[in-house]
Design a protein around this motif. Structure first.
Motif, PDB file in Angstrom:
ATOM      1  N   SER A  86       0.829  -1.204   0.000  1.00 39.89           N
ATOM      2  CA  SER A  86       0.000   0.000   0.000  1.00 39.89           C
ATOM      3  C   SER A  86       0.870   1.263   0.000  1.00 39.89           C
ATOM      4  O   SER A  86       0.538   2.263  -0.645  1.00 39.89           O
ATOM      5  N   MET A  87       2.006   1.217   0.717  1.00 32.51           N
ATOM      6  CA  MET A  87       2.893   2.370   0.735  1.00 32.51           C
ATOM      7  C   MET A  87       3.522   2.595  -0.626  1.00 32.51           C
ATOM      8  O   MET A  87       3.643   3.736  -1.091  1.00 32.51           O
ATOM      9  N   ARG A  88       3.924   1.529  -1.291  1.00 31.15           N
ATOM     10  CA  ARG A  88       4.495   1.674  -2.627  1.00 31.15           C
ATOM     11  C   ARG A  88       3.473   2.249  -3.599  1.00 31.15           C
ATOM     12  O   ARG A  88       3.793   3.083  -4.445  1.00 31.15           O
ATOM     13  N   ALA A  89       2.231   1.798  -3.460  1.00 30.12           N
ATOM     14  CA  ALA A  89       1.176   2.338  -4.326  1.00 30.12           C
ATOM     15  C   ALA A  89       0.948   3.815  -4.038  1.00 30.12           C
ATOM     16  O   ALA A  89       0.778   4.626  -4.960  1.00 30.12           O
ATOM     17  N   GLU A  90       0.958   4.166  -2.743  1.00 27.71           N
ATOM     18  CA  GLU A  90       0.763   5.575  -2.376  1.00 27.71           C
ATOM     19  C   GLU A  90       1.913   6.437  -2.866  1.00 27.71           C
ATOM     20  O   GLU A  90       1.709   7.535  -3.400  1.00 27.71           O
ATOM     21  N   LEU A  91       3.145   5.946  -2.705  1.00 26.70           N
ATOM     22  CA  LEU A  91       4.311   6.696  -3.162  1.00 26.70           C
ATOM     23  C   LEU A  91       4.315   6.835  -4.680  1.00 26.70           C
ATOM     24  O   LEU A  91       4.705   7.875  -5.225  1.00 26.70           O
ATOM     25  N   ALA A  92       3.891   5.754  -5.369  1.00 28.70           N
ATOM     26  CA  ALA A  92       3.815   5.824  -6.826  1.00 28.70           C
ATOM     27  C   ALA A  92       2.777   6.854  -7.264  1.00 28.70           C
ATOM     28  O   ALA A  92       2.978   7.589  -8.239  1.00 28.70           O
ATOM     29  N   LEU A  93       1.653   6.902  -6.527  1.00 24.05           N
ATOM     30  CA  LEU A  93       0.620   7.886  -6.843  1.00 24.05           C
ATOM     31  C   LEU A  93       1.135   9.300  -6.594  1.00 24.05           C
ATOM     32  O   LEU A  93       0.897  10.208  -7.398  1.00 24.05           O
ATOM     33  N   ARG A  94       1.850   9.498  -5.486  1.00 25.54           N
ATOM     34  CA  ARG A  94       2.431  10.811  -5.210  1.00 25.54           C
ATOM     35  C   ARG A  94       3.398  11.236  -6.311  1.00 25.54           C
ATOM     36  O   ARG A  94       3.395  12.383  -6.757  1.00 25.54           O
ATOM     37  N   GLU A  95       4.235  10.289  -6.740  1.00 23.25           N
ATOM     38  CA  GLU A  95       5.197  10.601  -7.795  1.00 23.25           C
ATOM     39  C   GLU A  95       4.492  10.926  -9.107  1.00 23.25           C
ATOM     40  O   GLU A  95       4.883  11.852  -9.827  1.00 23.25           O
ATOM     41  N   ALA A  96       3.428  10.159  -9.392  1.00 28.89           N
ATOM     42  CA  ALA A  96       2.666  10.431 -10.609  1.00 28.89           C
ATOM     43  C   ALA A  96       2.015  11.808 -10.542  1.00 28.89           C
ATOM     44  O   ALA A  96       2.005  12.558 -11.532  1.00 28.89           O
ATOM     45  N   ASN A  97       1.468  12.156  -9.377  1.00 27.05           N
ATOM     46  CA  ASN A  97       0.863  13.483  -9.204  1.00 27.05           C
ATOM     47  C   ASN A  97       1.910  14.587  -9.310  1.00 27.05           C
ATOM     48  O   ASN A  97       1.646  15.651  -9.874  1.00 27.05           O
ATOM     49  N   ARG A  98       3.110  14.324  -8.752  1.00 28.98           N
ATOM     50  CA  ARG A  98       4.190  15.315  -8.833  1.00 28.98           C
ATOM     51  C   ARG A  98       4.594  15.539 -10.290  1.00 28.98           C
ATOM     52  O   ARG A  98       4.780  16.674 -10.740  1.00 28.98           O
ATOM     53  N   GLU A  99       4.730  14.437 -11.031  1.00 31.46           N
ATOM     54  CA  GLU A  99       5.105  14.553 -12.439  1.00 31.46           C
ATOM     55  C   GLU A  99       4.015  15.249 -13.247  1.00 31.46           C
ATOM     56  O   GLU A  99       4.307  16.040 -14.151  1.00 31.46           O
ATOM     57  N   LEU A 100       2.750  14.964 -12.891  1.00 30.48           N
ATOM     58  CA  LEU A 100       1.640  15.615 -13.585  1.00 30.48           C
ATOM     59  C   LEU A 100       1.640  17.113 -13.312  1.00 30.48           C
ATOM     60  O   LEU A 100       1.445  17.919 -14.228  1.00 30.48           O
ATOM     61  N   LEU A 101       1.876  17.476 -12.048  1.00 29.33           N
ATOM     62  CA  LEU A 101       1.934  18.892 -11.697  1.00 29.33           C
ATOM     63  C   LEU A 101       3.089  19.582 -12.406  1.00 29.33           C
ATOM     64  O   LEU A 101       2.939  20.695 -12.928  1.00 29.33           O
ATOM     65  N   GLN A 102       4.232  18.898 -12.444  1.00 33.15           N
ATOM     66  CA  GLN A 102       5.397  19.466 -13.130  1.00 33.15           C
ATOM     67  C   GLN A 102       5.110  19.646 -14.616  1.00 33.15           C
ATOM     68  O   GLN A 102       5.499  20.649 -15.226  1.00 33.15           O
ATOM     69  N   GLU A 103       4.409  18.682 -15.208  1.00 34.89           N
ATOM     70  CA  GLU A 103       4.052  18.782 -16.621  1.00 34.89           C
ATOM     71  C   GLU A 103       3.099  19.942 -16.864  1.00 34.89           C
ATOM     72  O   GLU A 103       3.227  20.681 -17.852  1.00 34.89           O
ATOM     73  N   LYS A 104       2.138  20.126 -15.943  1.00 31.80           N
ATOM     74  CA  LYS A 104       1.202  21.242 -16.075  1.00 31.80           C
ATOM     75  C   LYS A 104       1.931  22.576 -15.991  1.00 31.80           C
ATOM     76  O   LYS A 104       1.639  23.507 -16.746  1.00 31.80           O
ATOM     77  N   VAL A 105       2.879  22.653 -15.032  1.00 32.94           N
ATOM     78  CA  VAL A 105       3.651  23.891 -14.892  1.00 32.94           C
ATOM     79  C   VAL A 105       4.468  24.147 -16.152  1.00 32.94           C
ATOM     80  O   VAL A 105       4.536  25.279 -16.650  1.00 32.94           O
ATOM     81  N   SER A 106       5.078  23.082 -16.689  1.00 34.24           N
ATOM     82  CA  SER A 106       5.877  23.234 -17.905  1.00 34.24           C
ATOM     83  C   SER A 106       5.018  23.686 -19.070  1.00 34.24           C
ATOM     84  O   SER A 106       5.414  24.560 -19.853  1.00 34.24           O
ATOM     85  N   LEU A 107       3.815  23.104 -19.178  1.00 37.34           N
ATOM     86  CA  LEU A 107       2.916  23.499 -20.255  1.00 37.34           C
ATOM     87  C   LEU A 107       2.468  24.943 -20.089  1.00 37.34           C
ATOM     88  O   LEU A 107       2.372  25.693 -21.073  1.00 37.34           O
ATOM     89  N   ALA A 108       2.198  25.331 -18.823  1.00 35.24           N
ATOM     90  CA  ALA A 108       1.782  26.714 -18.568  1.00 35.24           C
ATOM     91  C   ALA A 108       2.886  27.688 -18.949  1.00 35.24           C
ATOM     92  O   ALA A 108       2.625  28.753 -19.516  1.00 35.24           O
ATOM     93  N   LEU A 109       4.137  27.310 -18.649  1.00 35.24           N
ATOM     94  CA  LEU A 109       5.256  28.172 -19.016  1.00 35.24           C
ATOM     95  C   LEU A 109       5.437  28.227 -20.522  1.00 35.24           C
ATOM     96  O   LEU A 109       5.764  29.282 -21.079  1.00 35.24           O
ATOM     97  N   GLU A 110       5.229  27.096 -21.190  1.00 33.77           N
ATOM     98  CA  GLU A 110       5.364  27.070 -22.644  1.00 33.77           C
ATOM     99  C   GLU A 110       4.332  27.970 -23.313  1.00 33.77           C
ATOM    100  O   GLU A 110       4.607  28.617 -24.318  1.00 33.77           O
ATOM    101  N   VAL A 111       3.122  28.020 -22.733  1.00 30.53           N
ATOM    102  CA  VAL A 111       2.070  28.864 -23.285  1.00 30.53           C
ATOM    103  C   VAL A 111       2.464  30.332 -23.217  1.00 30.53           C
ATOM    104  O   VAL A 111       2.042  31.141 -24.050  1.00 30.53           O
ATOM    105  N   LEU A 112       3.294  30.685 -22.234  1.00 28.89           N
ATOM    106  CA  LEU A 112       3.702  32.071 -22.034  1.00 28.89           C
ATOM    107  C   LEU A 112       5.025  32.395 -22.714  1.00 28.89           C
ATOM    108  O   LEU A 112       5.558  33.491 -22.546  1.00 28.89           O
ATOM    109  N   LYS A 113       5.539  31.458 -23.485  1.00 31.20           N
ATOM    110  CA  LYS A 113       6.848  31.647 -24.116  1.00 31.20           C
ATOM    111  C   LYS A 113       6.700  31.711 -25.637  1.00 31.20           C
ATOM    112  O   LYS A 113       5.938  30.960 -26.234  1.00 31.20           O
ATOM    113  N   ASP A 114       7.432  32.638 -26.230  1.00 26.22           N
ATOM    114  CA  ASP A 114       7.445  32.717 -27.690  1.00 26.22           C
ATOM    115  C   ASP A 114       8.206  31.510 -28.233  1.00 26.22           C
ATOM    116  O   ASP A 114       9.365  31.287 -27.871  1.00 26.22           O
TER     117      ASP A 114
END
Length: 276
Positions: A86-114
């Protein structure tokens, strides 16, 4: 825990080697933890990692309840459960959420970049202007808007082709960005035109000089220019405690840019707007 059941653990010293080094003090701080639990009347609960003899790390939950006799705590009875899956599943979910958030931030920055030059685009500029304007007014600071245009850029594209024109735009954008201060915002305003917002700048002349020198230092040949190299024209409006709105400041900067181009290009014109 991967240990021999025939060799019972009777002391904390025997138990410590079973526990991950990062968790060992927390998991064996019995006296202080027991006193705290007794004071609050809570049961014992802790999650820690164990180190099996083969090197495998397992996640464990230890639970215990304090037993009392005549109102006096006498012992704690509990168990340890393996919660690794259960801990491995929770940690994997946290990592997936972290990567998703990082991807969203990267996409948001790309939208603001020429996409061509890598500097801020018009959307980023428009989003930042209200904040920069409010900050300068609240602190009584000078705010400068500068517009920069590459001279004879159509002729440059006609002579050398659009790929060379794109390369020139990237070099000019990088030079402006690297010359500007950390607090300044350099954005592609459209085509071969750039906008630079200079907070706390009642006198932008030194920066205009640096921008001109930075582009001259690029020494990009331009056969269609009277100078024989790529140059820029700049128009700036320096505002201090002025009632002018952002659109009005940009209009004034555009008029200064037009004056610089009408005056022969490869120069800058600075105007000021001070409340009287």
């Amino acid at each position: 825990m991967g240990r021999d059941p025939a060799r019972p653990v009777t002391t904390l010293a025997d138990f410590r080697p079973f526990i991950h080094p990062e968790d060992v003090d927390r998991a064996t701080d019995v006296n202080e933890r027991a006193a705290d639990l007794l004071a609050r009347g809570d049961d014992y609960s802790i999650i820690f990692r164990s180190m099996r003899p083969d090197g495998e790390i397992r996640w464990l939950r230890s639970l215990a309840a304090v037993e009392h006799r005549d109102g006096v705590p006498t012992r704690a009875v509990g168990y340890v459960a393996d919660i690794t899956d259960s801990m491995r599943a929770e940690l994997a979910l946290r990592e997936a959420n972290r990567e998703l958030l990082q991807e969203k931030v990267s996409l948001a920055l790309e939208v603001l970049k020429d996409p061509l030059t890598g500097i801020a685009n018009r959307r980023h500029l428009d989003a930042e202007l209200p904040r920069l304007d409010a900050h300068s007014r609240a602190h009584g600071q000078g705010l400068c808007i500068a517009l920069v245009d590459i001279d004879h850029f159509k002729q440059y594209n006609d002579l050398y082709g659009h790929p060379a024109g794109d390369a020139a735009l990237r070099r000019v954008a990088a030079a402006l960005r690297d010359t500007a201060r950390h607090s300044d915002l350099v954005a592609r305003y459209g085509g071969e035109e750039f906008a630079v917002v200079l907070p706390d700048t009642p006198d932008p002349v030194p920066l205009m000089e640096k921008f001109m020198a930075a582009i001259e230092a690029l020494a990009i040949p331009h056969g269609g220019s009277p100078t024989g190299r790529l140059t820029i024209s700049c128009g700036a409006i320096a505002a201090l405690r002025t009632p002018l709105t952002m659109p009005q400041l940009f209009k004034a900067a555009d008029e200064a840019l037009y004056e610089a181009k009408a005056g022969g290009r490869n120069r800058y014109v600075v105007r000021s707007a001070v409340e009287r």
